[in-house]
Design a protein around this motif. Structure first.
Motif, short mmCIF file in Angstrom:
data_model
loop_
_atom_site.label_atom_id
_atom_site.label_comp_id
_atom_site.label_asym_id
_atom_site.label_seq_id
_atom_site.Cartn_x
_atom_site.Cartn_y
_atom_site.Cartn_z
N PRO A 22 6.76 5.77 0.49
CA PRO A 22 8.23 5.68 0.48
C PRO A 22 8.91 6.66 -0.47
N GLU A 23 8.26 6.99 -1.59
CA GLU A 23 8.90 7.85 -2.58
C GLU A 23 8.50 9.32 -2.43
N GLU A 24 7.71 9.64 -1.41
CA GLU A 24 7.19 10.99 -1.27
C GLU A 24 8.30 12.02 -1.07
N ASP A 25 9.24 11.75 -0.17
CA ASP A 25 10.32 12.68 0.08
C ASP A 25 11.46 11.94 0.78
N PRO A 26 12.34 11.30 0.00
CA PRO A 26 13.45 10.55 0.61
C PRO A 26 14.67 11.42 0.91
N LYS A 27 14.53 12.74 0.81
CA LYS A 27 15.65 13.65 1.00
C LYS A 27 16.34 13.40 2.35
N GLY A 28 17.67 13.46 2.33
CA GLY A 28 18.43 13.25 3.56
C GLY A 28 18.52 11.79 3.95
N GLY A 29 18.17 10.88 3.02
CA GLY A 29 18.21 9.46 3.32
C GLY A 29 17.10 9.00 4.24
N PHE A 30 15.98 9.72 4.23
CA PHE A 30 14.86 9.36 5.11
C PHE A 30 14.34 7.97 4.76
N GLU A 31 14.27 7.10 5.76
CA GLU A 31 13.98 5.68 5.54
C GLU A 31 12.57 5.27 5.94
N PHE A 32 11.77 6.22 6.43
CA PHE A 32 10.47 5.83 6.97
C PHE A 32 9.31 6.41 6.17
N GLY A 33 9.53 6.68 4.88
CA GLY A 33 8.44 7.19 4.06
C GLY A 33 7.23 6.26 4.09
N GLY A 34 6.05 6.83 4.35
CA GLY A 34 4.84 6.03 4.46
C GLY A 34 4.53 5.61 5.89
N TRP A 35 5.14 6.28 6.87
CA TRP A 35 4.96 5.88 8.26
C TRP A 35 3.52 6.03 8.75
N GLN A 36 2.73 6.87 8.09
CA GLN A 36 1.35 7.07 8.53
C GLN A 36 0.44 5.89 8.19
N ALA A 37 0.75 5.21 7.10
CA ALA A 37 -0.16 4.19 6.57
C ALA A 37 -0.57 3.12 7.59
N PRO A 38 0.34 2.53 8.38
CA PRO A 38 -0.09 1.49 9.33
C PRO A 38 -0.97 2.03 10.46
N LEU A 39 -0.98 3.36 10.65
CA LEU A 39 -1.70 3.95 11.76
C LEU A 39 -2.96 4.70 11.33
N PHE A 40 -3.25 4.65 10.06
CA PHE A 40 -4.44 5.34 9.55
C PHE A 40 -5.68 4.50 9.85
N ASP A 41 -6.77 5.16 10.25
CA ASP A 41 -8.01 4.44 10.52
C ASP A 41 -9.21 5.29 10.11
N ASP A 42 -10.40 4.74 10.27
CA ASP A 42 -11.61 5.41 9.81
C ASP A 42 -11.86 6.74 10.53
N VAL A 43 -11.49 6.80 11.80
CA VAL A 43 -11.70 8.04 12.55
C VAL A 43 -10.88 9.18 11.95
N VAL A 44 -9.61 8.91 11.66
CA VAL A 44 -8.77 9.94 11.04
C VAL A 44 -9.34 10.32 9.67
N GLY A 45 -9.79 9.32 8.93
CA GLY A 45 -10.39 9.61 7.62
C GLY A 45 -11.59 10.53 7.74
N GLU A 46 -12.43 10.28 8.72
CA GLU A 46 -13.61 11.13 8.93
C GLU A 46 -13.20 12.53 9.38
N GLN A 47 -12.17 12.62 10.21
CA GLN A 47 -11.70 13.93 10.66
C GLN A 47 -11.17 14.74 9.48
N ILE A 48 -10.44 14.10 8.60
CA ILE A 48 -9.90 14.79 7.43
C ILE A 48 -11.04 15.27 6.54
N ASP A 49 -12.01 14.40 6.29
CA ASP A 49 -13.14 14.78 5.44
C ASP A 49 -13.90 15.96 6.02
N SER A 50 -14.18 15.91 7.32
CA SER A 50 -14.95 16.99 7.93
C SER A 50 -14.16 18.30 7.95
#
Length: 204
Positions: A22-50
């Motif tokens: 939420p506090e990453e970048d609220p510029k422009g009144g952005f209300e959805f900071g952290g939108w990735q968190a509910p959709l993050f899963d192990d597959v994405v984590g493995e893709q990032i690591d690799s």
């Protein structure tokens, strides 16, 4: 010569602002900071690591650097060990007094600075840093674009392609993979030339 990789998380409508919190970048009144968190899963984590295998430098915009510098030096193992060990470079118009070990500020001539970085490193990753990424797009100063596209629409917010791109050709370099929660990973290489055109009715 080394490669510059751009790593971005984006919604289906191209919003890449503040995926992490939420506090990453609220510029422009952005209300959805952290939108990735509910959709993050192990597959994405493995893709990032690799995808970070072989990374030997980080290149960040000022806002992303400040976020990373306040978090990663206090973590151990995994990605933290990598980030804390490799050199960090920051693109910022303001003077920088870095406390994160291994940090340097780019010179005012971005093109010349990136040329120097390519001669020093094999795989330079730009993570987030959306404002700085617009410069890289506009100047074609990248080699690979790694996108994780999430199945949500936000409408408002800073976009991946915010008008700074120039017509360019990209080549998909590995099969597209969807995670269980619907994030689609796409890895592209920048290739020479500009997009061609044709006439779809020519064969009728």
């Amino acid at each position: 010569m080394g490669l510059i990789h751009i790593d971005l998380f984006t919604t289906l409508d191209g919003v890449a602002q503040a995926p992490g919190g939420p506090e990453e970048d609220p510029k422009g009144g952005f209300e959805f900071g952290g939108w990735q968190a509910p959709l993050f899963d192990d597959v994405v984590g493995e893709q990032i690591d690799s995808g970070m295998e072989g990374m030997d430098a980080l290149l960040l915009g000022r806002r992303t650097y400040d976020i990373f510098a306040s978090y990663w030096p206090h973590q151990d193992g995994g990605i933290a060990q990598l980030f804390n060990h490799i050199p960090k470079y920051v693109a910022s118009r303001q003077s920088l007094n870095p406390e994160w070990e291994g940090t340097s500020q780019l010179g005012p001539d971005v093109v010349a600075s990136l040329r120097e970085l390519r001669n020093k490193h094999e795989n330079i990753h730009v993570i987030g840093s959306l404002d700085f990424v617009q410069t890289l797009f506009a100047e074609r100063l990248f080699d690979q674009l790694n996108l994780w596209v999430y199945p949500i629409l936000l409408g408002r917010g800073k976009k991946v392609f915010a008008g700074g791109v120039v017509p360019s050709n990209l080549r998909l370099i590995e099969p597209v993979v969807a995670s269980p929660k619907g994030a689609v990973m796409q890895r592209y290489a920048l290739v020479e030339g500009t997009p061609g055109v044709g006439d779809m009715s020519a064969g009728e």
